[in-house]
Design an enzyme around this catalytic site. Structure first.
Site, PDB file in Angstrom:
ATOM      1  CG  ASN A 167      -7.551  -2.098  -6.444  1.00  0.00           C
ATOM      2  OD1 ASN A 167      -6.600  -2.842  -6.254  1.00  0.00           O
ATOM      3  ND2 ASN A 167      -7.904  -1.204  -5.511  1.00  0.00           N
ATOM      4  CG  ASP A 197      -2.094   0.883   1.100  1.00  0.00           C
ATOM      5  OD1 ASP A 197      -2.296   1.462   0.004  1.00  0.00           O
ATOM      6  OD2 ASP A 197      -2.840   1.040   2.085  1.00  0.00           O
TER       7      ASP A 197
HETATM    8  C1  FPP Z   1      -1.973   0.267  -3.338  1.00  0.00           C
HETATM    9  O1  FPP Z   1      -1.452   1.577  -3.383  1.00  0.00           O
HETATM   10  C2  FPP Z   1      -1.437  -0.489  -4.411  1.00  0.00           C
HETATM   11  C3  FPP Z   1      -2.176  -1.043  -5.427  1.00  0.00           C
HETATM   12  C4  FPP Z   1      -3.629  -0.936  -5.533  1.00  0.00           C
HETATM   13  C5  FPP Z   1      -1.529  -1.779  -6.499  1.00  0.00           C
HETATM   14  C6  FPP Z   1      -0.346  -2.574  -6.105  1.00  0.00           C
HETATM   15  C7  FPP Z   1       0.481  -2.716  -7.306  1.00  0.00           C
HETATM   16  C8  FPP Z   1       1.824  -2.695  -7.338  1.00  0.00           C
HETATM   17  C9  FPP Z   1       2.714  -2.642  -6.169  1.00  0.00           C
HETATM   18  C10 FPP Z   1       2.568  -2.703  -8.607  1.00  0.00           C
HETATM   19  C11 FPP Z   1       2.105  -3.680  -9.573  1.00  0.00           C
HETATM   20  C12 FPP Z   1       2.196  -5.065  -9.116  1.00  0.00           C
HETATM   21  C13 FPP Z   1       2.640  -6.036  -9.884  1.00  0.00           C
HETATM   22  C14 FPP Z   1       2.538  -7.461  -9.462  1.00  0.00           C
HETATM   23  C15 FPP Z   1       3.239  -5.713 -11.168  1.00  0.00           C
HETATM   24  P1  FPP Z   1      -2.454   2.758  -3.610  1.00  0.00           P
HETATM   25  O2  FPP Z   1      -2.513   3.053  -5.057  1.00  0.00           O
HETATM   26  O3  FPP Z   1      -3.779   2.450  -2.981  1.00  0.00           O
HETATM   27  O4  FPP Z   1      -1.722   3.910  -2.850  1.00  0.00           O
HETATM   28  P2  FPP Z   1      -2.397   5.058  -1.993  1.00  0.00           P
HETATM   29  O5  FPP Z   1      -3.142   4.392  -0.873  1.00  0.00           O
HETATM   30  O6  FPP Z   1      -1.216   5.839  -1.516  1.00  0.00           O
HETATM   31  O7  FPP Z   1      -3.283   5.833  -2.910  1.00  0.00           O
END
Ligand code: FPP
Length: 247
Positions: A75, A27
């Site tokens: 998502n 996250d």
């Molecule tokens: C949460 O951060 C993260 C995600 C919803 C996506 C996770 C994806 C990755 C780490 C990269 C891609 C993965 C692979 C396997 C290629 P957020 O976007 O919710 O962050 P925030 O809470 O700060 O907005």
């Protein structure tokens, strides 16, 4: 025989008591990008790089399984541009993994509702799974269009179907029956779950499997998470007494 590795805090990792299966809620990508005045996509891209480093290290350490939350069933509610970016990133991550992670002997699997993904991504998942299936290193489950409640509902439907077809007796249904109908069937439950970015909840990640998992939270945003942080989390894990409801 005990093998110890010193780290900067002078604590040591006991390599004979590593977690068997680590779950990771990666996250904070969006906040990482915002802090730098960059688009959210830059945070996801940096997050993917961090993931590669962490999986490689877990594999080197001898951890057997890692499950990472890459895209939840919720998502899809994000702006189309961000969803498209994440899907493309996953696609290139999988393609690239054949050269990189597979070279490190990693077995890659995807868990989640595949049928809702694009045909191209479904094809790539199949290809990557096949390409890495005979590797002997860490098994990496990429939770992709994954939601734990959906996983449990799906298991319940399958079990009900098998009961209706008289393949199983209702009286024989127990916790193992549920476990063996989840995406993670044949794998041990995660004993350790890490979540970055200061949020302290499971967010529909491995709800059934997390019944006895140790949970570890840190304030760092996922792209900033380092190998040293991983080691620190494992030292903390090893300092906990796991009793599984006993005394
Ligand atoms: C949460 O951060 C993260 C995600 C919803 C996506 C996770 C994806 C990755 C780490 C990269 C891609 C993965 C692979 C396997 C290629 P957020 O976007 O919710 O962050 P925030 O809470 O700060 O907005």
């Amino acid at each position: 025989m005990f093998t110890f590795k010193k780290n900067k805090t002078n604590n040591v990792i006991d390599y004979t008591r590593l977690p068997t299966h680590i779950g990771v809620i990666m996250d904070g990508n969006g906040r990482w990008a915002k802090k730098r005045g960059l688009p959210r996509s830059a945070g996801h891209s940096a997050g993917a790089d961090t993931l590669k480093k962490i999986v490689t290290e877990c594999n080197k350490m001898g951890i057997k399984y890692i499950t990472v939350y890459a895209f939840s069933t919720e998502n899809w509610k994000r702006p189309k541009e961000e969803v498209d970016y994440l899907m493309n990133l996953l696609m290139s991550y999988l393609k690239d993994s054949e050269r990189t992670l597979s070279g490190e002997n990693v077995v890659i699997k995807a868990i989640g509702i595949r049928e809702e993904l694009s045909d191209e991504l479904q094809e790539q998942i199949k290809k990557t799974e096949k390409f890495t299936q005979n590797n002997t290193g860490i098994i990496m489950n990429i939770a992709l269009n994954y939601g734990a409640r959906e996983e449990i509902v799906r298991a319940a439907k399958e079990i009900a179907r098998e009961a209706a077809e008289k393949k199983i007796d209702i009286n024989d249904i127990n916790a193992d029956t549920i476990s063996s109908h989840l995406y993670t069937k044949n794998q041990p439950d995660p004993d350790f779950i890490i979540r970055t970015s200061g949020e302290e909840r499971l967010s529909n990640f491995l709800l059934w499997q997390a019944a006895y998992s140790e949970l570890w939270f840190c304030d760092k945003l996922w792209p900033d998470f380092t190998i040293k942080d991983l080691h620190r989390s494992i030292i903390d894990f090893q300092a906990r007494g796991r009793r599984f409801g006993g005394v």
